[in-house]
Every structure is written in structure tokens, then in C-alpha cells.
Scaffold this motif. Structure first.
Motif, mmCIF file in Angstrom:
data_model
loop_
_atom_site.group_PDB
_atom_site.id
_atom_site.type_symbol
_atom_site.label_atom_id
_atom_site.label_comp_id
_atom_site.label_asym_id
_atom_site.label_seq_id
_atom_site.Cartn_x
_atom_site.Cartn_y
_atom_site.Cartn_z
ATOM 1 N N PRO A 55 0.811 -1.220 0.000
ATOM 2 C CA PRO A 55 0.000 0.000 0.000
ATOM 3 C C PRO A 55 0.846 1.272 0.000
ATOM 4 O O PRO A 55 0.436 2.300 -0.556
ATOM 5 N N ILE A 56 2.025 1.210 0.586
ATOM 6 C CA ILE A 56 2.918 2.373 0.572
ATOM 7 C C ILE A 56 3.358 2.660 -0.860
ATOM 8 O O ILE A 56 3.363 3.813 -1.302
ATOM 9 N N ASP A 57 3.703 1.611 -1.583
ATOM 10 C CA ASP A 57 4.116 1.778 -2.980
ATOM 11 C C ASP A 57 2.984 2.371 -3.821
ATOM 12 O O ASP A 57 3.213 3.259 -4.648
ATOM 13 N N VAL A 58 1.778 1.898 -3.609
ATOM 14 C CA VAL A 58 0.630 2.428 -4.358
ATOM 15 C C VAL A 58 0.397 3.885 -3.985
ATOM 16 O O VAL A 58 0.138 4.728 -4.859
ATOM 17 N N CYS A 59 0.497 4.198 -2.703
ATOM 18 C CA CYS A 59 0.331 5.583 -2.261
ATOM 19 C C CYS A 59 1.378 6.480 -2.917
ATOM 20 O O CYS A 59 1.048 7.572 -3.399
ATOM 21 N N ASP A 60 2.619 6.017 -2.965
ATOM 22 C CA ASP A 60 3.678 6.784 -3.629
ATOM 23 C C ASP A 60 3.342 7.007 -5.091
ATOM 24 O O ASP A 60 3.537 8.106 -5.638
ATOM 25 N N TRP A 61 2.814 5.974 -5.759
ATOM 26 C CA TRP A 61 2.456 6.097 -7.168
ATOM 27 C C TRP A 61 1.353 7.138 -7.336
ATOM 28 O O TRP A 61 1.423 7.987 -8.231
ATOM 29 N N VAL A 62 0.332 7.094 -6.469
ATOM 30 C CA VAL A 62 -0.769 8.059 -6.557
ATOM 31 C C VAL A 62 -0.245 9.474 -6.336
ATOM 32 O O VAL A 62 -0.623 10.408 -7.054
#
Length: 71
Positions: A55-62
Motif C-alpha cells: 500500500p505504501i508503494d501504491v500511495c507513492d504512485w498516486v
């Protein structure tokens, strides 16, 4: 347990059951079994870390996407 204390194992995220199993193997002199217990626990910790990272990686992408769209 020598230099390896129950506190060290707790600090490593081991629960009471795992610590008890480790201590039984250690008292029996089965060092290979001790290592198997610890290595399996380490694998569980790494998997949990990877699950938490997703989820951290997805948040960074967003965040990057929003920044790029509004730059």
C-alpha cells in the motif's frame, strides 16, 4: 539460554509458543531445529513487511500521478 534471551526473541517478534519451541530445541541441543524455527519466523516477518510495503508503494504512485497532473 546463554546469550540468547527470551527478551531478544520477543524483540524479534516471536510469540510465547515460538519461544517455547525454540527453547525446547535449544535445551535438546538441536541447533538445526532452532535455526529452522528462526528462519521460518524470519520468512514470515519478511512476507509481512512486503504486504505492508504494497500500500505504501501504491500511495507513492498516486502521489506522483497527482503531482504530475497538477504540475
Amino acid at each position: 539460554m546463554g546469550q540468547i534471551s527470551a527478551r531478544s526473541l520477543r524483540d524479534a517478534g516471536c510469540d510465547a509458543t515460538l519461544i517455547e519451541r525454540f527453547e525446547r530445541h535449544l535445551e535438546a541441543g538441536d541447533i538445526e531445529a532452532c535455526l529452522r524455527v528462526l528462519r521460518a519466523h524470519r520468512c514470515d516477518l519478511v512476507e509481512a513487511m512486503h504486504e505492508a510495503q504494497r500500500p505504501i508503494d501504491v500511495c507513492d504512485w498516486v502521489i506522483r500521478e497527482v503531482e504530475m497532473q497538477h504540475a
